[in-house]
Design a protein around this motif. Structure first.
Motif, short mmCIF file in Angstrom:
data_model
loop_
_atom_site.label_atom_id
_atom_site.label_comp_id
_atom_site.label_asym_id
_atom_site.label_seq_id
_atom_site.Cartn_x
_atom_site.Cartn_y
_atom_site.Cartn_z
N LEU A 51 0.99 9.52 0.05
CA LEU A 51 1.80 9.11 1.20
C LEU A 51 2.74 7.95 0.90
O LEU A 51 3.67 7.71 1.64
CB LEU A 51 0.91 8.72 2.38
N ILE A 52 2.49 7.23 -0.21
CA ILE A 52 3.33 6.09 -0.54
C ILE A 52 4.78 6.55 -0.66
O ILE A 52 5.09 7.54 -1.30
CB ILE A 52 2.89 5.43 -1.87
N ASP A 53 5.67 5.83 -0.04
CA ASP A 53 7.11 6.06 -0.06
C ASP A 53 7.56 7.29 0.73
O ASP A 53 8.70 7.69 0.65
CB ASP A 53 7.64 6.14 -1.50
N THR A 54 6.65 7.88 1.51
CA THR A 54 7.09 8.94 2.42
C THR A 54 7.44 8.29 3.76
O THR A 54 7.14 7.14 4.00
CB THR A 54 5.99 10.01 2.63
N TYR A 55 8.08 9.04 4.62
CA TYR A 55 8.56 8.50 5.88
C TYR A 55 7.50 8.60 6.97
O TYR A 55 6.76 9.57 7.05
CB TYR A 55 9.81 9.24 6.34
N CYS A 56 7.45 7.57 7.81
CA CYS A 56 6.58 7.60 8.98
C CYS A 56 7.15 8.60 9.98
O CYS A 56 8.35 8.82 10.03
CB CYS A 56 6.53 6.24 9.65
N SER A 57 6.26 9.15 10.77
CA SER A 57 6.70 10.00 11.87
C SER A 57 5.92 9.60 13.11
O SER A 57 4.99 8.81 13.04
CB SER A 57 6.46 11.47 11.55
N ASN A 58 6.28 10.14 14.22
CA ASN A 58 5.59 9.78 15.45
C ASN A 58 4.23 10.48 15.59
O ASN A 58 3.56 10.31 16.57
CB ASN A 58 6.48 10.04 16.67
N VAL A 59 3.84 11.26 14.59
CA VAL A 59 2.54 11.93 14.62
C VAL A 59 1.42 10.90 14.39
O VAL A 59 0.40 10.93 15.06
CB VAL A 59 2.47 13.04 13.55
N ASN A 60 1.61 10.00 13.42
CA ASN A 60 0.63 8.97 13.11
C ASN A 60 1.21 7.60 13.43
O ASN A 60 2.41 7.41 13.38
CB ASN A 60 0.25 9.01 11.63
N ILE A 61 0.33 6.66 13.76
CA ILE A 61 0.78 5.31 14.08
C ILE A 61 0.44 4.41 12.90
O ILE A 61 -0.72 4.25 12.54
CB ILE A 61 0.14 4.81 15.37
N TRP A 62 1.48 3.83 12.30
CA TRP A 62 1.35 2.97 11.13
C TRP A 62 1.75 1.54 11.49
O TRP A 62 2.59 1.32 12.35
CB TRP A 62 2.27 3.46 10.01
N TYR A 63 1.15 0.59 10.77
CA TYR A 63 1.44 -0.82 10.97
C TYR A 63 1.63 -1.50 9.62
O TYR A 63 1.12 -1.04 8.60
CB TYR A 63 0.25 -1.51 11.69
N ARG A 64 2.36 -2.60 9.63
CA ARG A 64 2.60 -3.39 8.41
C ARG A 64 2.45 -4.86 8.76
O ARG A 64 2.85 -5.29 9.84
CB ARG A 64 3.99 -3.12 7.86
N LYS A 65 1.87 -5.61 7.84
CA LYS A 65 1.74 -7.04 8.04
C LYS A 65 3.12 -7.66 8.14
O LYS A 65 3.96 -7.46 7.29
CB LYS A 65 0.95 -7.69 6.93
N GLN A 66 3.35 -8.39 9.22
CA GLN A 66 4.65 -9.00 9.46
C GLN A 66 4.84 -10.17 8.50
O GLN A 66 3.96 -11.01 8.34
CB GLN A 66 4.73 -9.49 10.90
N VAL A 67 5.99 -10.20 7.88
CA VAL A 67 6.31 -11.28 6.96
C VAL A 67 6.87 -12.45 7.75
O VAL A 67 7.79 -12.29 8.54
CB VAL A 67 7.36 -10.81 5.91
N THR A 68 6.28 -13.61 7.55
CA THR A 68 6.77 -14.82 8.22
C THR A 68 7.32 -15.76 7.16
O THR A 68 6.76 -15.89 6.08
CB THR A 68 5.64 -15.50 9.00
N HIS A 69 8.40 -16.37 7.48
CA HIS A 69 9.04 -17.29 6.52
C HIS A 69 8.87 -18.71 6.96
O HIS A 69 8.84 -19.09 8.01
CB HIS A 69 10.54 -16.98 6.39
#
Length: 69
Positions: A51-69
Motif C-alpha cells: 500500500l505504500i505510495d498508493t492513493y487514499c480513497s474514501n473506502v478506508n480512513i487513514w491518518y498521519r502524524k501532523q508535523v509541527t514546526h
C-alpha cells in the motif's frame, strides 16, 4: 483490542487514535507510519507492504502524524 497500546509484528496498534494525527484526504499517498482505522476502536500503524505510495480513497480512513514546526 483490550490494551490501550501494543506493538504487534513491528506495528503500533491503539484502541483510539493517538493525539497529533490528522485525517488524510482522498488522493493523498500512503506513507510509512500512516495509521489506518480498522474498526472504530482499533487503529494500526502501517510500516511496509504494497500500500505504500498508493492513493487514499474514501473506502478506508487513514491518518498521519501532523508535523509541527
Amino acid at each position: 483490542m483490550r490494551e490501550a497500546h501494543r506493538v504487534k509484528n513491528g506495528c503500533h496498534q491503539w484502541n483510539k487514535l493517538p493525539e497529533g494525527y490528522v485525517n488524510l484526504q482522498d488522493g493523498d499517498r500512503i506513507q510509512v507510519g500512516d495509521v489506518i482505522r480498522i474498526h472504530p476502536e482499533y487503529f494500526s500503524e502501517y510500516i511496509n507492504g504494497l500500500l505504500i505510495d498508493t492513493y487514499c480513497s474514501n473506502v478506508n480512513i487513514w491518518y498521519r502524524k501532523q508535523v509541527t514546526h
